[in-house]
Design an enzyme around this catalytic site. Structure first.
Site, PDB file in Angstrom:
ATOM      1  N   ALA A  66       0.185  -1.516   3.874  1.00 16.41           N
ATOM      2  CA  ALA A  66       1.390  -2.131   4.208  1.00 16.41           C
ATOM      3  C   ALA A  66       2.223  -1.109   4.781  1.00 16.41           C
ATOM      4  O   ALA A  66       3.509  -1.220   5.466  1.00 16.41           O
ATOM      5  CB  ALA A  66       2.098  -3.098   3.221  1.00 16.41           C
TER       6      ALA A  66
ATOM      7  N   ASN B 125      -5.831   4.545   5.872  1.00 18.66           N
ATOM      8  CA  ASN B 125      -5.521   3.164   6.016  1.00 18.66           C
ATOM      9  C   ASN B 125      -4.444   3.113   5.116  1.00 18.66           C
ATOM     10  O   ASN B 125      -4.271   2.926   3.864  1.00 18.66           O
ATOM     11  CB  ASN B 125      -6.556   2.482   5.193  1.00 18.66           C
ATOM     12  CG  ASN B 125      -6.316   0.829   5.218  1.00 18.66           C
ATOM     13  OD1 ASN B 125      -5.101   0.546   5.762  1.00 18.66           O
ATOM     14  ND2 ASN B 125      -7.430   0.166   5.165  1.00 18.66           N
TER      15      ASN B 125
ATOM     16  N   GLU C 127      -6.396   6.289  12.430  1.00 19.18           N
ATOM     17  CA  GLU C 127      -5.826   4.959  11.858  1.00 19.18           C
ATOM     18  C   GLU C 127      -6.784   3.843  11.574  1.00 19.18           C
ATOM     19  O   GLU C 127      -7.483   3.767  12.657  1.00 19.18           O
ATOM     20  CB  GLU C 127      -4.568   4.549  12.602  1.00 19.18           C
ATOM     21  CG  GLU C 127      -3.737   3.287  12.021  1.00 19.18           C
ATOM     22  CD  GLU C 127      -2.740   2.830  12.690  1.00 19.18           C
ATOM     23  OE1 GLU C 127      -2.455   3.447  13.667  1.00 19.18           O
ATOM     24  OE2 GLU C 127      -2.409   1.685  12.323  1.00 19.18           O
TER      25      GLU C 127
ATOM     26  N   PRO D 107      -1.387   1.265  -0.293  1.00 20.15           N
ATOM     27  CA  PRO D 107      -1.111   0.216  -1.517  1.00 20.15           C
ATOM     28  C   PRO D 107      -1.951  -0.901  -1.747  1.00 20.15           C
ATOM     29  O   PRO D 107      -2.479  -1.494  -0.442  1.00 20.15           O
ATOM     30  CB  PRO D 107       0.274  -0.148  -1.279  1.00 20.15           C
ATOM     31  CG  PRO D 107       0.638   0.200   0.118  1.00 20.15           C
ATOM     32  CD  PRO D 107      -0.004   1.451   0.515  1.00 20.15           C
ATOM     33  N   ASN D 108      -2.540  -1.421  -2.625  1.00 18.71           N
ATOM     34  CA  ASN D 108      -3.351  -2.635  -2.834  1.00 18.71           C
ATOM     35  C   ASN D 108      -4.779  -2.242  -2.672  1.00 18.71           C
ATOM     36  O   ASN D 108      -5.418  -3.324  -2.922  1.00 18.71           O
ATOM     37  CB  ASN D 108      -2.743  -3.874  -2.268  1.00 18.71           C
ATOM     38  CG  ASN D 108      -1.158  -4.171  -2.640  1.00 18.71           C
ATOM     39  OD1 ASN D 108      -1.072  -4.086  -3.817  1.00 18.71           O
ATOM     40  ND2 ASN D 108      -0.419  -4.063  -2.004  1.00 18.71           N
TER      41      ASN D 108
ATOM     42  N   ARG E 220      -3.247 -11.158  13.093  1.00 19.19           N
ATOM     43  CA  ARG E 220      -2.434 -11.811  11.927  1.00 19.19           C
ATOM     44  C   ARG E 220      -1.006 -11.956  12.324  1.00 19.19           C
ATOM     45  O   ARG E 220      -0.481 -12.009  13.381  1.00 19.19           O
ATOM     46  CB  ARG E 220      -2.972 -10.665  10.754  1.00 19.19           C
ATOM     47  CG  ARG E 220      -4.308 -10.476  10.553  1.00 19.19           C
ATOM     48  CD  ARG E 220      -4.721  -9.680   9.404  1.00 19.19           C
ATOM     49  NE  ARG E 220      -4.205 -10.369   8.091  1.00 19.19           N
ATOM     50  CZ  ARG E 220      -4.059  -9.629   6.844  1.00 19.19           C
ATOM     51  NH1 ARG E 220      -4.562  -8.103   6.941  1.00 19.19           N
ATOM     52  NH2 ARG E 220      -3.335 -10.144   5.852  1.00 19.19           N
TER      53      ARG E 220
ATOM     54  N   ARG F 146      -9.397  -8.727  -4.006  1.00 21.09           N
ATOM     55  CA  ARG F 146      -8.001  -8.617  -3.247  1.00 21.09           C
ATOM     56  C   ARG F 146      -8.281  -9.618  -1.852  1.00 21.09           C
ATOM     57  O   ARG F 146      -9.136  -9.048  -1.079  1.00 21.09           O
ATOM     58  CB  ARG F 146      -7.443  -7.512  -2.736  1.00 21.09           C
ATOM     59  CG  ARG F 146      -6.369  -7.506  -1.838  1.00 21.09           C
ATOM     60  CD  ARG F 146      -5.870  -6.105  -1.035  1.00 21.09           C
ATOM     61  NE  ARG F 146      -4.609  -6.401  -0.402  1.00 21.09           N
ATOM     62  CZ  ARG F 146      -4.138  -5.533   0.443  1.00 21.09           C
ATOM     63  NH1 ARG F 146      -4.866  -4.597   0.866  1.00 21.09           N
ATOM     64  NH2 ARG F 146      -3.059  -6.047   1.366  1.00 21.09           N
TER      65      ARG F 146
ATOM     66  N   HIS G 261      -8.046   0.089   9.914  1.00 21.10           N
ATOM     67  CA  HIS G 261      -7.681  -0.981   9.118  1.00 21.10           C
ATOM     68  C   HIS G 261      -8.812  -1.813   9.062  1.00 21.10           C
ATOM     69  O   HIS G 261      -9.712  -1.953   9.955  1.00 21.10           O
ATOM     70  CB  HIS G 261      -6.400  -1.857   9.922  1.00 21.10           C
ATOM     71  CG  HIS G 261      -5.173  -0.947  10.070  1.00 21.10           C
ATOM     72  ND1 HIS G 261      -4.434  -0.998   8.929  1.00 21.10           N
ATOM     73  CD2 HIS G 261      -4.862  -0.301  11.055  1.00 21.10           C
ATOM     74  CE1 HIS G 261      -3.310  -0.077   9.407  1.00 21.10           C
ATOM     75  NE2 HIS G 261      -3.665   0.161  10.685  1.00 21.10           N
TER      76      HIS G 261
ATOM     77  N   TYR H 276     -10.537  -9.121   3.329  1.00 22.64           N
ATOM     78  CA  TYR H 276     -11.066  -7.917   3.279  1.00 22.64           C
ATOM     79  C   TYR H 276     -12.289  -7.763   2.808  1.00 22.64           C
ATOM     80  O   TYR H 276     -12.895  -6.529   2.573  1.00 22.64           O
ATOM     81  CB  TYR H 276     -10.049  -7.081   2.234  1.00 22.64           C
ATOM     82  CG  TYR H 276      -8.396  -7.156   2.778  1.00 22.64           C
ATOM     83  CD1 TYR H 276      -8.345  -6.603   3.972  1.00 22.64           C
ATOM     84  CD2 TYR H 276      -7.522  -7.883   1.978  1.00 22.64           C
ATOM     85  CE1 TYR H 276      -6.969  -6.520   4.515  1.00 22.64           C
ATOM     86  CE2 TYR H 276      -6.322  -7.852   2.503  1.00 22.64           C
ATOM     87  CZ  TYR H 276      -5.827  -6.913   3.855  1.00 22.64           C
ATOM     88  OH  TYR H 276      -4.847  -6.907   4.168  1.00 22.64           O
TER      89      TYR H 276
END
Ligand code: DQA
Length: 155
Positions: free
Chosen positions: A78, A75, A99, A11-12, A108, A19, A101, A24
């Site tokens: 969330a 990725n 995985e 998502p997003n 974070r 964004r 990111h 990012y």
């Protein structure tokens, strides 16, 4: 012929480029896809590239990958931090799973420090910006080469 590598985005990430660019970057998801396709081609690989804001759709693509992919780069955005269902789906996949990111979730907020997906992942790339996608394609290509040479040795 090697099956394609599935590159799945949560998502997003459709809004990549606009964004939170301080986190990012300004590269769009379409540009990331192009970069992955080119890098995969260098390795003689094809990709299937998807993004969804829906957990169910991502799970369905993971199910497709069980038979139709040679590896997965994911990725989960969330959903990384919330989705036991995505972990359960990935646990059925026998191919390499990376995985990925864009940011480094570990420097974070603390709620980003836990990942369900890590339990199923062969490897983990984070904090390298969108360049991490190209590195993930390189990593899958290497893992597939290793698997092929192991396969040859055992026959
Ligand atoms: C992300 C990190 C996640 O914590 C976040 O929810 C995202 C993007 C990344 O690529 O850095 O949506 O997966």
């Amino acid at each position: 012929m090697t099956k394609p590598v599935f590159i799945l985005n949560g998502p997003n990430l459709n809004l990549l480029g606009t964004r939170e660019p301080h986190i990012y970057g300004t590269t769009t998801l379409a540009e990331v896809e192009e970069m992955c396709r080119a890098r995969a081609k260098d390795h003689g690989l094809e990709i299937v590239f998807h993004q969804s804001n829906s957990e169910a759709e991502i799970i369905d693509w993971i199910h497709d990958a069980i038979n139709d992919a040679s590896g997965i780069i994911i990725n989960p955005a969330a959903f990384t931090h919330t989705s036991l269902a995505i972990l359960d789906a990935l646990n059925m996949v026998k191919h390499p799973i990376i995985e990925l990111h864009i940011s480094n979730p570990h420097n974070r907020e603390s709620f980003r420090h836990h990942s369900y997906v890590t339990f199923a992942a062969t490897g983990f790339i984070c904090g390298l910006g969108v360049n991490g996608y190209a590195l993930a394609v390189d990593a899958v290509a290497e893992l597939l080469k290793d698997l092929q040479s192991v396969g040859k040795k055992s026959t």
